[in-house]
Design a protein around this motif. Structure first.
Motif, mmCIF file in Angstrom:
data_model
loop_
_atom_site.group_PDB
_atom_site.id
_atom_site.type_symbol
_atom_site.label_atom_id
_atom_site.label_comp_id
_atom_site.label_asym_id
_atom_site.label_seq_id
_atom_site.Cartn_x
_atom_site.Cartn_y
_atom_site.Cartn_z
ATOM 1 N N ASP A 121 0.833 -1.203 0.000
ATOM 2 C CA ASP A 121 0.000 0.000 0.000
ATOM 3 C C ASP A 121 0.867 1.252 0.000
ATOM 4 N N LEU A 122 0.240 2.379 0.280
ATOM 5 C CA LEU A 122 0.939 3.661 0.285
ATOM 6 C C LEU A 122 2.158 3.653 1.190
ATOM 7 N N ARG A 123 2.069 2.989 2.330
ATOM 8 C CA ARG A 123 3.181 2.986 3.291
ATOM 9 C C ARG A 123 4.410 2.284 2.703
ATOM 10 N N HIS A 124 4.188 1.230 1.941
ATOM 11 C CA HIS A 124 5.312 0.559 1.285
ATOM 12 C C HIS A 124 6.012 1.514 0.322
ATOM 13 N N GLY A 125 5.221 2.313 -0.377
ATOM 14 C CA GLY A 125 5.801 3.294 -1.290
ATOM 15 C C GLY A 125 6.591 4.363 -0.552
ATOM 16 N N GLN A 126 6.041 4.846 0.585
ATOM 17 C CA GLN A 126 6.757 5.841 1.390
ATOM 18 C C GLN A 126 8.099 5.285 1.856
ATOM 19 N N ALA A 164 3.742 -8.981 -5.415
ATOM 20 C CA ALA A 164 2.498 -9.727 -5.202
ATOM 21 C C ALA A 164 1.288 -8.859 -5.542
ATOM 22 N N SER A 165 1.350 -7.569 -5.220
ATOM 23 C CA SER A 165 0.258 -6.653 -5.587
ATOM 24 C C SER A 165 0.095 -6.575 -7.093
ATOM 25 N N VAL A 166 1.215 -6.454 -7.794
ATOM 26 C CA VAL A 166 1.172 -6.364 -9.250
ATOM 27 C C VAL A 166 0.629 -7.670 -9.835
ATOM 28 N N ALA A 167 1.116 -8.806 -9.342
ATOM 29 C CA ALA A 167 0.658 -10.102 -9.859
ATOM 30 C C ALA A 167 -0.839 -10.295 -9.627
ATOM 31 N N ALA A 168 -1.332 -9.789 -8.485
ATOM 32 C CA ALA A 168 -2.754 -9.935 -8.152
ATOM 33 C C ALA A 168 -3.615 -8.871 -8.829
ATOM 34 N N GLU A 169 -2.985 -7.942 -9.538
ATOM 35 C CA GLU A 169 -3.691 -6.831 -10.175
ATOM 36 C C GLU A 169 -4.658 -6.168 -9.202
ATOM 37 N N GLU A 170 -4.120 -5.834 -8.024
ATOM 38 C CA GLU A 170 -4.958 -5.179 -7.016
ATOM 39 C C GLU A 170 -5.562 -3.900 -7.568
ATOM 40 N N THR A 171 -6.681 -3.498 -6.991
ATOM 41 C CA THR A 171 -7.460 -2.370 -7.501
ATOM 42 C C THR A 171 -6.611 -1.140 -7.768
ATOM 43 N N TRP A 172 -5.680 -0.826 -6.856
ATOM 44 C CA TRP A 172 -4.902 0.402 -7.027
ATOM 45 C C TRP A 172 -3.950 0.331 -8.225
ATOM 46 N N ILE A 173 -3.617 -0.877 -8.657
ATOM 47 C CA ILE A 173 -2.765 -1.051 -9.839
ATOM 48 C C ILE A 173 -3.524 -0.655 -11.109
ATOM 49 N N ARG A 174 -4.844 -0.863 -11.088
ATOM 50 C CA ARG A 174 -5.644 -0.696 -12.299
ATOM 51 C C ARG A 174 -6.216 0.703 -12.496
ATOM 52 N N ARG A 175 -6.007 1.621 -11.533
ATOM 53 C CA ARG A 175 -6.583 2.952 -11.726
ATOM 54 C C ARG A 175 -5.563 4.049 -11.430
ATOM 55 N N GLN A 176 -5.821 5.212 -12.008
ATOM 56 C CA GLN A 176 -4.936 6.352 -11.805
ATOM 57 C C GLN A 176 -5.300 7.049 -10.498
ATOM 58 N N SER A 177 -4.323 7.172 -9.604
ATOM 59 C CA SER A 177 -4.552 7.846 -8.329
ATOM 60 C C SER A 177 -3.203 8.166 -7.708
ATOM 61 N N ASN A 178 -3.254 8.799 -6.538
ATOM 62 C CA ASN A 178 -2.009 9.098 -5.823
ATOM 63 C C ASN A 178 -1.269 7.818 -5.418
ATOM 64 N N TRP A 179 -1.963 6.687 -5.397
ATOM 65 C CA TRP A 179 -1.307 5.433 -5.055
ATOM 66 C C TRP A 179 -0.218 5.102 -6.075
ATOM 67 N N LYS A 180 -0.509 5.311 -7.352
ATOM 68 C CA LYS A 180 0.506 4.995 -8.365
ATOM 69 C C LYS A 180 1.723 5.881 -8.189
ATOM 70 N N THR A 181 1.502 7.166 -7.969
ATOM 71 C CA THR A 181 2.627 8.077 -7.764
ATOM 72 C C THR A 181 3.435 7.665 -6.550
ATOM 73 N N GLY A 186 7.724 5.317 -5.477
ATOM 74 C CA GLY A 186 8.634 4.944 -4.384
ATOM 75 C C GLY A 186 9.487 3.740 -4.748
ATOM 76 N N PHE A 187 8.865 2.754 -5.389
ATOM 77 C CA PHE A 187 9.622 1.563 -5.773
ATOM 78 C C PHE A 187 10.560 1.835 -6.947
ATOM 79 N N ALA A 188 10.207 2.796 -7.796
ATOM 80 C CA ALA A 188 11.129 3.181 -8.871
ATOM 81 C C ALA A 188 12.400 3.786 -8.278
ATOM 82 N N ILE A 189 12.245 4.638 -7.269
ATOM 83 C CA ILE A 189 13.409 5.234 -6.601
ATOM 84 C C ILE A 189 14.230 4.145 -5.923
#
Length: 199
Positions: A121-126, A164-181, A186-189
């Motif tokens: 979730d967002l915390r993992h990205g932070q 695992a989130s990407v493999a499961a295509e969790e909801t936040w993966i499929r839509r544009q929101s602050n979660w993607k950013t 965060g994982f790109a960095i």
């Protein structure tokens, strides 16, 4: 291609056209508003090094708790980078390594997102962003075993969860929101920071 020399995120190890180097930052913080801001960070980190590391235990991993923890990591790492003092790298490392202790940080996710069944979730990205920047900035001050512990810890606590989130295509993966950013950014960095140190 030659392997890039750390640091290379937001600041370069050596002067290069169009990039701000560590020496540029050291020079710029000697005067004016930059000097005031720098001193505020130094005072903050010196105070925090006298305090225990931040732990979550049974607390919810709210935005505020995670942001405070991430800022502590990044600020100490920045001081280590600019001053070259190992004690600041130690402070950043201590706060990073406690994140990998399941007794102190049972999970990185917000409890609401755990209850929703999300892998990350967002915390993992932070945390990915903060640990990634710190890894790049304190890399020259760390030994191989310390680097390996960080890589193993973020792999277990964050990277595998994100995959695992990407493999499961969790909801936040499929839509544009602050979660993607926040999460993907965060994982790109983190990925850029780890480079060849993680497969």
């Amino acid at each position: 291609d030659a392997k890039l020399e750390h640091p290379y995120l937001l600041v370069s190890a050596k002067p290069a056209a169009g990039l701000r180097s560590v020496e540029d930052v050291r020079r710029d913080i000697q005067h004016g508003r930059s000097a005031e801001l720098w001193q505020a960070i130094v005072d903050k980190v010196n105070k925090e090094t006298q305090e225990p590391v931040i732990v979550a235990r049974q607390r919810n991993r709210t935005y505020s708790l995670v942001a405070t923890t991430c800022n502590r990591i990044k600020d100490a790492a920045l001081l280590a980078l600019i001053t070259g003092e190992r004690r600041y790298a130690d402070a950043a490392l201590a706060q990073i390594e406690v994140l990998f202790d399941e007794r102190e940080w049972p999970d990185w996710a917000d409890k609401a997102h755990l209850n929703a069944g999300l892998n990350s979730d967002l915390r993992h990205g932070q945390f990915a962003r903060a640990v990634g920047l710190a890894y790049d900035w304190i890399y020259p001050l760390l030994g191989p075993d310390e680097r390996a512990r960080i890589v193993a810890g973020v792999d277990r606590c964050a990277i595998q969860r994100f995959k695992a989130s990407v493999a499961a295509e969790e909801t936040w993966i499929r839509r544009q929101s602050n979660w993607k950013t926040s999460v993907v950014g965060g994982f790109a960095i983190l990925g850029m920071a780890l480079g060849d140190d993680h497969p």
